[in-house]
Design a protein around this motif. Structure first.
Motif, PDB file in Angstrom:
ATOM      1  N   ARG A   1      16.685   9.692  -6.787  1.00 42.75           N
ATOM      2  CA  ARG A   1      17.707   9.353  -5.946  1.00 42.75           C
ATOM      3  C   ARG A   1      17.413   8.230  -4.756  1.00 42.75           C
ATOM      4  NH1 ARG A   1      21.228  13.535  -4.686  1.00 42.75           N
ATOM      5  NH2 ARG A   1      22.293  13.241  -6.737  1.00 42.75           N
ATOM      6  N   ILE A   2      17.976   7.199  -4.837  1.00 39.89           N
ATOM      7  CA  ILE A   2      17.576   6.092  -3.539  1.00 39.89           C
ATOM      8  C   ILE A   2      18.824   5.579  -3.200  1.00 39.89           C
ATOM      9  CG2 ILE A   2      16.368   4.279  -2.827  1.00 39.89           C
ATOM     10  CD1 ILE A   2      14.277   6.122  -3.663  1.00 39.89           C
ATOM     11  N   THR A   3      19.335   5.719  -1.865  1.00 37.14           N
ATOM     12  CA  THR A   3      20.405   5.198  -1.198  1.00 37.14           C
ATOM     13  C   THR A   3      20.144   4.379  -0.243  1.00 37.14           C
ATOM     14  OG1 THR A   3      20.572   6.849   0.478  1.00 37.14           O
ATOM     15  CG2 THR A   3      21.636   7.294  -1.636  1.00 37.14           C
ATOM     16  N   ARG A   4      21.068   3.038  -0.030  1.00 31.16           N
ATOM     17  CA  ARG A   4      21.017   2.493   0.811  1.00 31.16           C
ATOM     18  C   ARG A   4      20.756   2.954   2.403  1.00 31.16           C
ATOM     19  NH1 ARG A   4      21.996  -2.636   2.953  1.00 31.16           N
ATOM     20  NH2 ARG A   4      22.244  -3.655   0.962  1.00 31.16           N
ATOM     21  N   ARG A   5      21.629   3.719   2.370  1.00 28.14           N
ATOM     22  CA  ARG A   5      21.770   4.618   3.807  1.00 28.14           C
ATOM     23  C   ARG A   5      20.397   5.318   4.382  1.00 28.14           C
ATOM     24  NH1 ARG A   5      22.797   9.782   5.029  1.00 28.14           N
ATOM     25  NH2 ARG A   5      23.371  10.284   7.194  1.00 28.14           N
ATOM     26  N   ALA A   6      19.685   5.971   3.382  1.00 30.55           N
ATOM     27  CA  ALA A   6      18.453   6.608   3.778  1.00 30.55           C
ATOM     28  C   ALA A   6      17.493   5.698   3.847  1.00 30.55           C
ATOM     29  CB  ALA A   6      18.195   7.583   2.633  1.00 30.55           C
ATOM     30  N   THR A   7      17.468   4.654   3.008  1.00 27.85           N
ATOM     31  CA  THR A   7      16.430   3.512   3.155  1.00 27.85           C
ATOM     32  C   THR A   7      16.523   2.775   4.352  1.00 27.85           C
ATOM     33  OG1 THR A   7      16.568   3.413   0.576  1.00 27.85           O
ATOM     34  CG2 THR A   7      15.455   1.630   1.644  1.00 27.85           C
ATOM     35  N   GLU A   8      17.790   2.614   4.580  1.00 27.65           N
ATOM     36  CA  GLU A   8      17.853   1.803   6.082  1.00 27.65           C
ATOM     37  C   GLU A   8      17.314   2.598   7.115  1.00 27.65           C
ATOM     38  OE1 GLU A   8      22.026   0.753   6.574  1.00 27.65           O
ATOM     39  OE2 GLU A   8      21.592  -0.984   5.437  1.00 27.65           O
ATOM     40  N   ARG A   9      17.744   3.973   7.263  1.00 33.68           N
ATOM     41  CA  ARG A   9      16.998   4.629   8.158  1.00 33.68           C
ATOM     42  C   ARG A   9      15.591   4.699   8.253  1.00 33.68           C
ATOM     43  NH1 ARG A   9      20.002  10.465   7.716  1.00 33.68           N
ATOM     44  NH2 ARG A   9      18.657  10.501   5.718  1.00 33.68           N
ATOM     45  N   ILE A  10      14.887   4.876   6.956  1.00 31.01           N
ATOM     46  CA  ILE A  10      13.384   5.130   7.114  1.00 31.01           C
ATOM     47  C   ILE A  10      12.729   3.661   7.323  1.00 31.01           C
ATOM     48  CG2 ILE A  10      13.124   4.835   4.682  1.00 31.01           C
ATOM     49  CD1 ILE A  10      11.355   7.334   6.586  1.00 31.01           C
ATOM     50  N   ALA A  11      13.418   2.634   7.047  1.00 34.54           N
ATOM     51  CA  ALA A  11      12.946   1.430   6.976  1.00 34.54           C
ATOM     52  C   ALA A  11      13.015   1.165   8.762  1.00 34.54           C
ATOM     53  CB  ALA A  11      13.597   0.171   6.441  1.00 34.54           C
ATOM     54  N   HIS A  12      13.992   1.389   9.282  1.00 35.35           N
ATOM     55  CA  HIS A  12      14.047   1.294  10.883  1.00 35.35           C
ATOM     56  C   HIS A  12      12.955   1.868  11.615  1.00 35.35           C
ATOM     57  CE1 HIS A  12      17.260  -1.698  11.521  1.00 35.35           C
ATOM     58  NE2 HIS A  12      18.064  -0.857  10.614  1.00 35.35           N
ATOM     59  N   THR A  13      12.696   3.306  11.150  1.00 37.11           N
ATOM     60  CA  THR A  13      11.910   4.267  11.566  1.00 37.11           C
ATOM     61  C   THR A  13      10.369   3.350  11.583  1.00 37.11           C
ATOM     62  OG1 THR A  13      13.096   6.221  11.043  1.00 37.11           O
ATOM     63  CG2 THR A  13      10.926   6.571  11.703  1.00 37.11           C
ATOM     64  N   ALA A  14      10.300   2.854  10.411  1.00 35.58           N
ATOM     65  CA  ALA A  14       8.942   2.289  10.077  1.00 35.58           C
ATOM     66  C   ALA A  14       8.520   1.052  11.043  1.00 35.58           C
ATOM     67  CB  ALA A  14       8.523   1.968   8.584  1.00 35.58           C
ATOM     68  N   PHE A  15       9.583   0.385  11.132  1.00 39.69           N
ATOM     69  CA  PHE A  15       9.488  -0.981  11.965  1.00 39.69           C
ATOM     70  C   PHE A  15       9.345  -0.609  13.553  1.00 39.69           C
ATOM     71  CE2 PHE A  15      10.433  -2.985   8.001  1.00 39.69           C
ATOM     72  CZ  PHE A  15       9.618  -4.112   7.914  1.00 39.69           C
ATOM     73  N   ARG A  16      10.397   0.310  13.684  1.00 38.55           N
ATOM     74  CA  ARG A  16      10.131   0.624  15.245  1.00 38.55           C
ATOM     75  C   ARG A  16       8.960   1.356  15.687  1.00 38.55           C
ATOM     76  NH1 ARG A  16      15.035   3.848  14.940  1.00 38.55           N
ATOM     77  NH2 ARG A  16      16.613   2.457  14.739  1.00 38.55           N
ATOM     78  N   LEU A  17       8.399   2.092  14.648  1.00 32.17           N
ATOM     79  CA  LEU A  17       7.103   2.700  15.059  1.00 32.17           C
ATOM     80  C   LEU A  17       5.934   1.669  15.031  1.00 32.17           C
ATOM     81  CD1 LEU A  17       5.527   6.022  13.814  1.00 32.17           C
ATOM     82  CD2 LEU A  17       4.314   3.956  12.759  1.00 32.17           C
ATOM     83  N   ALA A  18       5.964   0.753  14.254  1.00 31.43           N
ATOM     84  CA  ALA A  18       5.127  -0.590  14.239  1.00 31.43           C
ATOM     85  C   ALA A  18       5.027  -1.093  15.435  1.00 31.43           C
ATOM     86  CB  ALA A  18       5.469  -1.452  13.057  1.00 31.43           C
ATOM     87  N   ARG A  19       6.386  -1.583  16.030  1.00 26.32           N
ATOM     88  CA  ARG A  19       6.527  -2.090  17.367  1.00 26.32           C
ATOM     89  C   ARG A  19       5.857  -1.112  18.386  1.00 26.32           C
ATOM     90  NH1 ARG A  19      12.478  -4.529  17.897  1.00 26.32           N
ATOM     91  NH2 ARG A  19      11.533  -6.634  16.868  1.00 26.32           N
ATOM     92  N   ASN A  20       6.258   0.050  18.367  1.00 25.34           N
ATOM     93  CA  ASN A  20       5.916   0.807  19.691  1.00 25.34           C
ATOM     94  C   ASN A  20       4.506   1.188  19.628  1.00 25.34           C
ATOM     95  OD1 ASN A  20       8.549   1.298  20.364  1.00 25.34           O
ATOM     96  ND2 ASN A  20       8.887   3.340  19.316  1.00 25.34           N
TER      97      ASN A  20
END
Ligand code: ATP
Length: 335
Positions: free
Chosen positions: A141-160
């Motif tokens: 199972r892959i959902t838009r909601r969970a993917t958006e959440r993890i993608a934001h986590t990855a990009f925020r971490l990259a920025r921080n």
């Protein structure tokens, strides 16, 4: 601040006390609550993850988890307690960094973090059998909601962390409805982070490059199963499983948990390397309690010990230090 400590099985019972010593030293007013979970607990009581443990973990909001053994065959009533706890605490991201540490088994120039989606993919645990057990089927199972959440986590971490590149790893060519969705949504999220470069690799190609040129990677954004496998591969470049930390994060909750398991082959000998769990505790301090100076102190103490050649048996062989001796060195370094 409160920490729920779950040692679990095998070497979890040996390495977690080392991390607790370190935390006591650097955060003297931290309150500790202990709780039980794991295969040993299941065999004693029929419960792998007691409700009392979940209640203590949720109340603390922060957990230090050692390891649990899970049999590779199905056992009626048993489910992996860490997979269940991640679900119950809704820790949707698993951060698994690998950076060069001064040990002979590590590769210079490696500094990457695998950001693994933690709630879905094949790990939803929806499996069926048919044909009298001769056919097995599992839901991915892959959902838009969970993917958006993890993608934001990855990009925020990259920025921080001032990182330059996020690599989306998937198998969208074969699985367009699931991994294809993950890829599409990850790129949509990427468009909000124009300062970070984005690229993509199919998971098999990513595995090849992870072995051949690990310094190619910076942040790896990937669904649950690929993240599990690729982060273990990356751990080899960080010096081995005994040195590889991880942190599960959710909204206001976190579970620090090294990526290694209960290591039944060495459990009970007092020789396991506590570095992975100590560095996992440091990640908790940094990301959950937002105390970067204290986390830096722990990381520096580990670096200093390893730079002096203070190694446990997984690095040095028979002449390596014991778990407790290594913990003594770290506590001395912390002063
Ligand atoms: P489990 O079934 O609980 O996952 P496992 O043995 O299959 O256990 P790991 O616990 O990850 O998987 O261990 C893989 C190998 O790495 C084993 O040989 C183990 O001894 C070694 N290892 C893992 N963690 C450590 C550690 N902290 N210190 C030393 N060796 C370790």
């Amino acid at each position: 601040m409160k920490l729920c400590v779950i040692e679990g099985d095998g070497i979890g019972r040996e390495v977690v006390p080392a991390a607790v010593r370190v935390l006591r030293q650097v955060i003297p007013d931290l309150e500790f609550v202990s709780a039980e979970a794991g295969w040993d607990r299941f065999q004693l009581t029929g419960e792998a993850l007691p409700e009392e443990t979940v209640a203590r973990a949720k109340d603390a909001g922060a957990v230090l988890f050692g390891a649990c053994s899970s049999p590779s065959y199905q056992v009626e009533g048993y489910a992996s307690p860490i997979v269940s706890l991640r679900k119950r605490m809704e820790t949707f991201a698993n951060l698994r960094p690998t950076r060069f540490l001064p040990v002979p088994t590590a590769r210079e120039g490696v500094n990457l973090v695998v950001v693994r989606e933690n709630t879905e993919d094949l790990y939803v645990g929806d499996e069926q059998t048919a044909d009298a057990g001769d056919t097995g089927t599992a839901t991915k199972r892959i959902t838009r909601r969970a993917t958006e959440r993890i993608a934001h986590t990855a990009f925020r971490l990259a920025r921080n962390e001032k990182r330059r590149l996020v690599t989306i790893v998937h198998k969208g060519n074969v699985l367009p409805q699931t991994d294809g969705l993950f890829r599409r949504v990850a790129y949509e999220v990427a468009s909000a982070y124009r300062d970070i470069e984005t690229d993509e690799l199919l998971v098999d190609t990513a595995a090849y490059w992870m072995v051949k040129e690990p310094a190619r990677f910076d942040v790896v954004l990937t669904p649950n199963l690929y993240g599990d496998i690729l982060s273990d591969m990356a751990a080899a470049w960080g010096g081995g499983l005994g040195l590889a930390p991880a942190l599960n994060i959710g909204a206001e909750v976190a579970i620090a948990e090294p990526i290694h398991g209960s290591a039944p082959d060495i459990a009970g000998q007092g020789i396991a390397n506590p570095t992975a769990v100590i560095l996992s505790a440091a990640m908790l301090v940094r990301h959950h309690w937002n105390l970067p100076e204290i986390a830096d102190r722990i990381d520096a103490a580990v670096n200093a010990a390893l730079s002096k050649g203070d190694y446990t048996a997984d690095i040095l062989g028979a002449n390596g230090m014991s778990t407790d001796q290594f913990a003594d060195v770290i506590c001395e370094q912390l002063g």
